[in-house]
Design an enzyme around this catalytic site. Structure first.
Site, short mmCIF file in Angstrom:
data_model
loop_
_atom_site.label_atom_id
_atom_site.label_comp_id
_atom_site.label_asym_id
_atom_site.label_seq_id
_atom_site.Cartn_x
_atom_site.Cartn_y
_atom_site.Cartn_z
N PHE A 1 0.83 -1.20 0.00
CA PHE A 1 0.00 0.00 0.00
C PHE A 1 0.87 1.26 0.00
O PHE A 1 1.77 1.40 0.81
CB PHE A 1 -0.91 0.00 1.24
CG PHE A 1 -1.76 1.23 1.37
CD1 PHE A 1 -2.77 1.51 0.46
CD2 PHE A 1 -1.52 2.13 2.40
CE1 PHE A 1 -3.54 2.66 0.59
CE2 PHE A 1 -2.30 3.28 2.53
CZ PHE A 1 -3.29 3.54 1.62
N GLN A 2 0.60 2.14 -0.94
CA GLN A 2 1.31 3.40 -1.12
C GLN A 2 2.82 3.20 -1.34
O GLN A 2 3.64 4.00 -0.90
CB GLN A 2 1.07 4.35 0.06
CG GLN A 2 -0.36 4.88 0.09
CD GLN A 2 -0.56 6.04 1.04
OE1 GLN A 2 0.16 6.20 2.03
NE2 GLN A 2 -1.55 6.88 0.75
N LYS B 1 9.94 3.17 6.49
CA LYS B 1 9.35 3.53 7.79
C LYS B 1 10.07 2.85 8.95
O LYS B 1 10.22 3.44 10.04
CB LYS B 1 7.87 3.18 7.80
CG LYS B 1 7.15 3.68 9.05
CD LYS B 1 5.65 3.51 8.97
CE LYS B 1 4.96 4.10 10.20
NZ LYS B 1 3.49 3.97 10.13
#
Length: 574
Positions: free
Chosen positions: A113-114, A163
């Site tokens: 996702f993204q 992240k």
């Protein structure tokens, strides 16, 4: 020993590096970084309303201040929304560091996702890019990023940060790297003395010389030296669009800027010159027109910090790789005490140039009559008078951009801020925001058109939240003016989708955000409206000026011609 998480390292590094503003928009992959920024108060984050605006604001900040701009976006669409602004900075050699959040390391390549491979996406439009592989390398990588962005030929650098590299639970030793060492990157600090001597010999012997200077003089902080050299020799000088202000435009030796919509005398002088001294300019196609017909009688000295730019489009007779500042200083030392070989030829050359100036004196445009729409040129001239030529002026792209460059006279560098290489509509307003943050007590003006302004008008919300008393001057001709001009000239005035038939009421729009908007329809109302606009330099004011929709920008190069081949009006050409 200080132990910090990767996110806290980023926040601390930005403080230690002296970063004042970071422009960005949060998202999942960047939230650890945003939390770290929230827990400090030295670096101010400006929340834009679109990531493209973040890059343009950082770009404007960099152009005006000379310091790298900083951007923070999240992964996927956040990063891809920044691509246009990265390309804008790359084309104009503007220092910028773009920090991009990325999905967690173990998800990269899984179409998570993204997830977007932003390093791959931006590879052709960055000076360099990094991807963080371990939190401990963050300080060194960021130091390299800022060093690369600002040295040599400046440009944007992307840092991709998964992240998990910023997780608050993992802490590592933080040391701010005061120096950076890169074995494969050693930007040159001075030019070849032998080549500089050859250039000076040609300069002193020239009969019809012209200095041709570009944005490299501005970004290289070489404007003061350039002015000294040009005045010592008494030679004419012209600049590119990006080089406007590198030499005072009000000085007699300045012929204005050159190229597709440059001044008549600058283009004529370039075509007939026997020596062109190009410094910090890359012979862009907007300047040269047809390269096979470019300046046929001239020898060319080309000074540029980027070796790949020299002889790329036009062959240089004396190539000099080096920073503009040091090369110019060495030229000054070599010409000191020397006399030019042909002073009588130089006098004749100036007589010829003055003749070209007189040919076009008073014929630049037809002033509007009492019952006619305002001419856009009149607006820019009035703007220059109202600010005494001292404002920071940003533009978007199109006719208004050319009119601003032609009729606002800049005597200082870093004052005309525009997208030159990429030609990015939507650039002007967020760039003005970035400048205003760095120079809050200066007048900062965005000259725009109704087409360009609507691309980034959501940044009115940013100004409402964070301040930013920019003045927005909208030359409203209800059309995409430059597109329409080309359609008039080349498509028998078939205006295919160049007219804006459903414009908003700009006054109500601006007032909805809580700002002041003024509408000007007659020349008599222009001066009072400008006086009101500039009454408070901290107040955002939108000036909507209805201008003649049929006005064209002249001069204009005849396509595939030489520099002397120009359209001078709708009915006249050289």
């Amino acid at each position: 020993m200080e132990l910090l998480s990767g996110a806290d390292m980023i926040a601390r590094f930005l403080q230690d590096e002296g970063v004042e503003y970071i422009y960005g928009y949060p998202g999942g992959a960047a939230l650890h970084i945003y939390d770290a920024l929230f827990r400090q108060d030295k670096v101010k984050h400006i929340l834009v309303r679109h990531e493209q605006a973040a890059t343009h604001a950082a770009d404007g900040y960099a152009r005006a201040s000379g310091k790298p701009g900083t951007v923070l976006v999240t992964s996927g669409p956040g990063a891809t929304n920044a691509v246009t602004g990265i390309a804008t900075a790359y084309m104009d050699s503007i220092p910028m560091v773009v920090l991009c959040g990325q999905v967690m390391s173990h998800l990269i390549g899984d179409d998570a996702f993204q997830e977007t491979d932003i390093v791959g996406v931006t590879r052709p439009i960055v000076k360099h890019s990094f991807s963080i592989r371990h939190p401990s390398e963050i300080p060194e990588v960021l130091k390299k990023a800022y060093y690369l962005a600002a040295t040599g030929r400046p440009g944007p650098v992307v840092v991709d940060i998964p992240k998990d590299m910023t997780a608050p639970t993992e802490r590592y030793e933080y040391v701010y790297p005061k120096k950076v060492k890169m074995r494969s990157y050693n930007p040159i600090t001075r030019g070849h003395t032998g080549q500089i001597k050859k250039a000076v010999e040609l300069m002193l012997k020239a009969r019809r010389p012209v200095f041709y200077t570009g944005g490299g003089v501005v970004t290289g902080n070489a404007c003061e030296g350039l002015t000294d050299l040009v005045r010592r020799l008494g030679y004419p000088i012209t600049t590119t669009l990006m080089g406007i202000g590198a030499y005072p435009q009000s000085d007699r030796q300045c012929l204005g800027w050159l190229g597709m919509h440059g001044s008549y005398e600058s283009n004529m002088a370039m075509h007939h010159a026997d020596l062109i001294i190009a410094i910090g300019a890359r012979f862009d196609d907007r300047v040269t027109n047809n390269t096979s017909k470019f300046c046929p009688t001239a020898k060319i000295v080309h000074v540029d910090i980027d070796p790949s730019s020299i002889s790329k489009t036009v062959r240089a007779d004396v190539p000099i790789v080096g920073p503009a500042g040091s090369v110019i200083n060495e030229m000054i030392s070599l010409v000191q005490g020397k006399e030019i070989a042909h002073p009588e030829a130089l006098a004749d050359w100036w007589t010829q140039i003055d003749g070209w100036r007189e040919e076009r004196q008073g014929q630049l445009y037809e002033p509007s009559k009492a019952d006619e729409p305002i001419k856009p040129q009149e607006v820019i001239e009035a703007l220059c008078r109202a600010t005494r030529g001292e404002a920071y002026v940003t533009t978007d792209v199109g006719q208004h951009q050319m009119f601003a460059a032609q009729y606002y006279k800049f005597d200082k560098p870093n004052r005309f801020i525009t997208s030159g290489g990429l030609g990015t509509m939507g650039f002007g307003f967020p760039a003005a925001m970035g400048i205003k943050h760095n120079f809050p007590d200066e007048q900062v003006i965005c000259v725009t058109g109704e087409g360009s302004f609507q691309m980034m008008m959501q940044e009115l919300s940013t100004c409402k939240q964070f301040g930013g008393g920019v003045k927005i001057v909208n030359l409203n001709n209800a059309s995409l003016g430059m597109v329409r001009q080309w359609q008039d000239l080349n498509y028998k005035s078939r205006h295919a989708h160049s007219y804006m038939e459903s414009l908003p009421d700009f006054q109500q729009l601006i007032e909805a955000y809580g700002f002041t908007a003024l509408r000007v329809e007659t020349l008599a109302d222009l001066e009072p409206a400008l006086e009101r606009t500039f009454a408070d330099k901290h107040e955002l004011v939108f000036l909507d000026v209805l201008v003649d929709p049929h006005e064209h920008v002249y001069p204009m190069h005849v396509p595939l011609g030489s520099m002397r081949d120009m359209l001078l009006s709708k009915t006249e050409r050289t």
